[in-house]
Design a protein around this motif. Sequence first.
Motif, mmCIF file in Angstrom:
data_model
loop_
_atom_site.group_PDB
_atom_site.id
_atom_site.type_symbol
_atom_site.label_atom_id
_atom_site.label_comp_id
_atom_site.label_asym_id
_atom_site.label_seq_id
_atom_site.Cartn_x
_atom_site.Cartn_y
_atom_site.Cartn_z
ATOM 1 N N THR A 78 1.055 -1.253 0.018
ATOM 2 C CA THR A 78 -0.012 -0.150 0.176
ATOM 3 C C THR A 78 0.714 1.258 -0.059
ATOM 4 O OG1 THR A 78 -0.115 -0.087 2.457
ATOM 5 C CG2 THR A 78 -1.852 -0.862 1.003
ATOM 6 N N ALA A 79 1.975 1.209 0.640
ATOM 7 C CA ALA A 79 2.941 2.469 0.606
ATOM 8 C C ALA A 79 3.376 2.743 -0.940
ATOM 9 C CB ALA A 79 4.344 2.091 1.343
ATOM 10 N N LEU A 86 -6.957 3.705 -7.968
ATOM 11 C CA LEU A 86 -7.680 2.891 -8.041
ATOM 12 C C LEU A 86 -6.858 1.372 -7.516
ATOM 13 C CD1 LEU A 86 -10.090 1.434 -9.655
ATOM 14 C CD2 LEU A 86 -8.778 1.443 -11.730
ATOM 15 N N ALA A 87 -5.637 1.409 -7.987
ATOM 16 C CA ALA A 87 -4.943 0.233 -7.167
ATOM 17 C C ALA A 87 -5.056 0.080 -5.893
ATOM 18 C CB ALA A 87 -3.659 0.360 -7.749
ATOM 19 N N MET A 88 -5.065 1.350 -5.007
ATOM 20 C CA MET A 88 -5.073 1.405 -3.651
ATOM 21 C C MET A 88 -6.723 0.789 -3.234
ATOM 22 S SD MET A 88 -3.829 2.104 -0.809
ATOM 23 C CE MET A 88 -2.903 3.541 -0.674
ATOM 24 N N ALA A 89 -7.489 1.403 -3.910
ATOM 25 C CA ALA A 89 -8.809 0.731 -3.589
ATOM 26 C C ALA A 89 -9.022 -0.723 -3.813
ATOM 27 C CB ALA A 89 -9.873 1.362 -4.439
ATOM 28 N N ALA A 129 -0.707 -1.014 -13.000
ATOM 29 C CA ALA A 129 -1.923 -1.591 -12.021
ATOM 30 C C ALA A 129 -3.234 -0.881 -12.322
ATOM 31 C CB ALA A 129 -1.481 -1.694 -10.527
ATOM 32 N N GLU A 130 -3.153 0.564 -12.458
ATOM 33 C CA GLU A 130 -4.423 1.256 -12.547
ATOM 34 C C GLU A 130 -5.136 0.798 -13.877
ATOM 35 O OE1 GLU A 130 -5.387 4.772 -10.807
ATOM 36 O OE2 GLU A 130 -4.629 3.039 -9.699
ATOM 37 N N ARG A 131 -4.299 0.316 -14.945
ATOM 38 C CA ARG A 131 -4.890 0.293 -16.291
ATOM 39 C C ARG A 131 -5.154 -1.402 -16.319
ATOM 40 N NH1 ARG A 131 -0.210 2.513 -18.480
ATOM 41 N NH2 ARG A 131 0.417 0.559 -19.121
ATOM 42 N N GLU A 132 -4.575 -2.234 -15.886
ATOM 43 C CA GLU A 132 -4.599 -3.473 -15.998
ATOM 44 C C GLU A 132 -4.900 -4.561 -14.600
ATOM 45 O OE1 GLU A 132 -1.197 -5.015 -17.978
ATOM 46 O OE2 GLU A 132 -0.819 -3.321 -19.257
ATOM 47 N N ALA A 133 -4.967 -3.968 -13.574
ATOM 48 C CA ALA A 133 -5.005 -4.949 -12.581
ATOM 49 C C ALA A 133 -6.511 -5.265 -12.223
ATOM 50 C CB ALA A 133 -4.574 -4.229 -11.277
#
Length: 270
Positions: A78-79, A86-89, A129-133
């Motif tokens: 998370t850091a 979006l990845a954090m969510a 990650a924002e685009r593909e996770a």
Amino acid sequence: MDTEAPALVVFVGPSGESGARVHVLTEADGLVRGLAYGGASRAGRGVWQPGNVVKTRMQRRTESSPCRLSGEVLYGCTARLFSAPLAMAMAVATCALADATLPEREPCPPLFGETIRLMTFLGYDPVVAEREAMPQYIRWELALLRTLGFGLDLENCALTGQRDGLAYVSPRSGRAVSAAAAAPWKERLLPLPSFLLNADETGTPHDWAQGLRLSGHFLARDAFGQRHLPLPAARQRLVERVEKLAAEEASIPTGDRTDPATGAQTPEPG
């Protein structure tokens, strides 16, 4: 009990002046709830954060005594995600769902592996990650349902047995239905986004919203509804973020849209 193993921190809460209640997900022992003495100190807060993978020592004197946890960070997910909302969510929702649904001290090696892979992907390159996770996250929710005994059957059509053309899922049985067979009832079925059938596809925010609606239906009904509980707030915030992205995408003219996987513009149809 005196064991040491990698563990994913899924929950942290206060306990006394400097301690912390900590829940961790492990491969061999499943969900473990314990106390981290000094867990609320400055050094302890750096270790015991939801989303961290920690080399954790778990000590319990007797079966009924509380478990004492200590450890050191192996991978801080998370850091790395403060600039990737979006990845954090996704990371926060993963921890919340695992903590709320998994039974304590019941081994879950396949799900543990899937969870660590997801968290590693999220933290490795937040921009990617924002685009593909999101497809990986939704597959993780389906893996969680399987672990809990509520797995979906997306292999073939429930009505014809065919494996091609699957486009919907029955909200009652959790079985896939082909587009042709679903025609008379498609308004009552859940759309099945194609990225769940093809691991090479990334999908669009609209597809992601459909995927979250699909897995969310069964999580709400089976994993939480049987206990008369709502889905975690973290999961709802993730849904709202994806729905906002889908609405923004729908407002953009087709020729100005970009592929979330490649960043390339979407060509005009025809």
